[in-house]
Design an enzyme around this catalytic site. Structure first.
Site, PDB file in Angstrom:
ATOM      1  N   ARG A  76      36.695  36.890  44.039  1.00  0.00           N
ATOM      2  CA  ARG A  76      37.363  37.544  45.160  1.00  0.00           C
ATOM      3  C   ARG A  76      36.404  38.509  45.837  1.00  0.00           C
ATOM      4  O   ARG A  76      35.494  39.022  45.224  1.00  0.00           O
ATOM      5  CB  ARG A  76      38.588  38.329  44.658  1.00  0.00           C
ATOM      6  CG  ARG A  76      39.722  37.451  44.195  1.00  0.00           C
ATOM      7  CD  ARG A  76      40.860  38.307  43.670  1.00  0.00           C
ATOM      8  NE  ARG A  76      41.390  39.184  44.682  1.00  0.00           N
ATOM      9  CZ  ARG A  76      41.495  40.503  44.538  1.00  0.00           C
ATOM     10  NH1 ARG A  76      41.125  41.097  43.443  1.00  0.00           N
ATOM     11  NH2 ARG A  76      41.988  41.226  45.519  1.00  0.00           N
ATOM     12  N   LYS A 141      38.992  42.285  31.582  1.00  0.00           N
ATOM     13  CA  LYS A 141      39.297  41.117  32.422  1.00  0.00           C
ATOM     14  C   LYS A 141      38.818  39.839  31.733  1.00  0.00           C
ATOM     15  O   LYS A 141      37.623  39.632  31.547  1.00  0.00           O
ATOM     16  CB  LYS A 141      38.614  41.290  33.786  1.00  0.00           C
ATOM     17  CG  LYS A 141      38.810  40.103  34.705  1.00  0.00           C
ATOM     18  CD  LYS A 141      38.447  40.447  36.132  1.00  0.00           C
ATOM     19  CE  LYS A 141      38.382  39.215  37.011  1.00  0.00           C
ATOM     20  NZ  LYS A 141      38.231  39.526  38.421  1.00  0.00           N
ATOM     21  N   ARG A 276      44.190  55.104  37.348  1.00  0.00           N
ATOM     22  CA  ARG A 276      43.749  56.461  37.672  1.00  0.00           C
ATOM     23  C   ARG A 276      43.764  57.259  36.391  1.00  0.00           C
ATOM     24  O   ARG A 276      44.788  57.353  35.724  1.00  0.00           O
ATOM     25  CB  ARG A 276      44.704  57.072  38.689  1.00  0.00           C
ATOM     26  CG  ARG A 276      44.118  58.225  39.446  1.00  0.00           C
ATOM     27  CD  ARG A 276      45.122  58.766  40.410  1.00  0.00           C
ATOM     28  NE  ARG A 276      46.284  59.291  39.713  1.00  0.00           N
ATOM     29  CZ  ARG A 276      47.472  59.473  40.291  1.00  0.00           C
ATOM     30  NH1 ARG A 276      47.652  59.151  41.530  1.00  0.00           N
ATOM     31  NH2 ARG A 276      48.472  59.987  39.605  1.00  0.00           N
TER      32      ARG A 276
HETATM   33  C1  BTN Z   1      37.927  36.827  40.714  1.00  0.00           C
HETATM   34  O1  BTN Z   1      37.092  37.374  41.448  1.00  0.00           O
HETATM   35  O2  BTN Z   1      38.495  37.448  39.826  1.00  0.00           O
HETATM   36  C2  BTN Z   1      38.269  35.364  40.905  1.00  0.00           C
HETATM   37  C3  BTN Z   1      37.319  34.470  40.166  1.00  0.00           C
HETATM   38  C4  BTN Z   1      37.634  33.005  40.366  1.00  0.00           C
HETATM   39  C5  BTN Z   1      36.567  32.126  39.777  1.00  0.00           C
HETATM   40  C6  BTN Z   1      36.955  30.670  39.815  1.00  0.00           C
HETATM   41  S1  BTN Z   1      35.930  29.710  38.755  1.00  0.00           S
HETATM   42  C7  BTN Z   1      36.584  28.245  39.419  1.00  0.00           C
HETATM   43  C8  BTN Z   1      36.723  28.463  40.916  1.00  0.00           C
HETATM   44  N1  BTN Z   1      35.504  28.149  41.607  1.00  0.00           N
HETATM   45  C9  BTN Z   1      34.946  29.211  42.156  1.00  0.00           C
HETATM   46  O3  BTN Z   1      33.881  29.218  42.795  1.00  0.00           O
HETATM   47  N2  BTN Z   1      35.696  30.294  41.911  1.00  0.00           N
HETATM   48  C10 BTN Z   1      36.887  29.968  41.164  1.00  0.00           C
END
Ligand code: BTN
Length: 278
Positions: A76, A141, A276
């Protein structure tokens, strides 16, 4: 359903054998496998990038691309997502919905719920969800979800990208906004990746059907039961800038984050959430 597809450019370029066998995933899914068209790649740039291209060329709902390695995995907000066969499970699923964009609000939360349930059914404890779409394990995470939406004839298409850490990513390779976690922390031995993928697809089929019928409101209480930061003080950040602060009340019927602030209840639609510290 297992697709017997011609060798793609991504596969031809790869020098690694593919470690995921679509037929094994299909066998684990049983009759449900009819709803998925599974293709496994040893390596590609990003399963989501490839699947978006295929979606635009008419790929069917339920098309799934799983890759052992991504050379340009996307997270993201422009972040990278590291992936390697021993350390993770990375895949993208195409799902087509009828109706307009507004019907899809809260989709990423619904998908998070499906992944959390799958991890729990695989034996993991300490699984939680963080708005909008992080999967937590004991506060770190363990997985992320990237949803990309496009309009298509007759409705909308969603490419749902999911990355799960089986092992901790190497320290220092990326600046982690959230401390990483890995399934190896809670599951020993680790489940086979075929079983894990089948477990996630099982739950996704249930959750996406429900979402299609009634939207996020029908899943909200289940999401909230997994919400790690319910009733806790949080900060909403936008590129490092504080956008809001308050007590986290969970998610609204459309997936918006609800923050109790001195000025009243605020609804937030995007941003990064952090706890926080008092
Ligand atoms: C995040 O930022 O938390 C989301 C990560 C999502 C990663 C997955 S791996 C499979 C799919 N292909 C990608 O390039 N991204 C998503």
């Amino acid at each position: 359903m297992v697709a017997m597809l011609p060798m793609t450019q991504a596969m031809a370029q790869s020098s690694f054998p593919c470690l995921i066998d679509p037929a094994r995933v299909a066998a684990l899914l049983g009759p449900l496998s009819e709803r998925f068209t599974i293709e496994a790649l040893a390596e590609c740039s990003s399963t989501s990038t490839l699947l978006l291209e295929r979606a635009q060329q008419g790929a069917v709902s339920g098309s799934l691309l799983v890759a052992d390695r991504q050379t340009a995995g996307r997270g993201r907000r422009g972040r990278h997502w590291l992936s390697s066969p021993a350390a993770g499970l990375t895949f993208s699923l195409l799902w087509r919905f009828s109706g307009a964009l507004a019907r899809l609000s809260g989709l990423s939360l619904a998908v998070g719920l499906a992944v959390a349930r799958a991890l729990e059914h695989s034996g993991a404890s300490g699984v939680g969800l963080k708005w909008p779409n992080d999967i937590l394990l004991d506060g770190g995470k363990v997985g992320g979800i990237l949803i990309e939406l496009e309009s298509s004839p007759g409705g909308m298409l969603a490419v749902i990208g999911i990355g799960l850490n089986l092992q901790l990513p190497p320290a220092g390779e990326e600046e982690f906004l959230h401390p990483p976690a890995a399934l190896a922390q809670t599951l020993s031995p680790l489940p086979d990746r075929h079983c894990l993928l089948a477990a996630v697809l099982n739950e996704l089929a249930v959750v996406l059907d429900r979402f299609d019928q009634v939207g996020f409101s029908g899943l909200r209480s289940a999401w909230q039961a997994h919400h790690a930061w319910q009733q806790r003080p949080v900060r909403l950040l936008d590129g490092g800038r504080i956008q809001g602060e308050g007590l986290c009340l969970g998610a609204d019927d459309d997936g918006a984050l609800l923050l109790q602030t001195p000025a009243g209840i605020e609804r937030c639609l995007s941003g990064d959430l952090s706890l926080r510290v008092a």
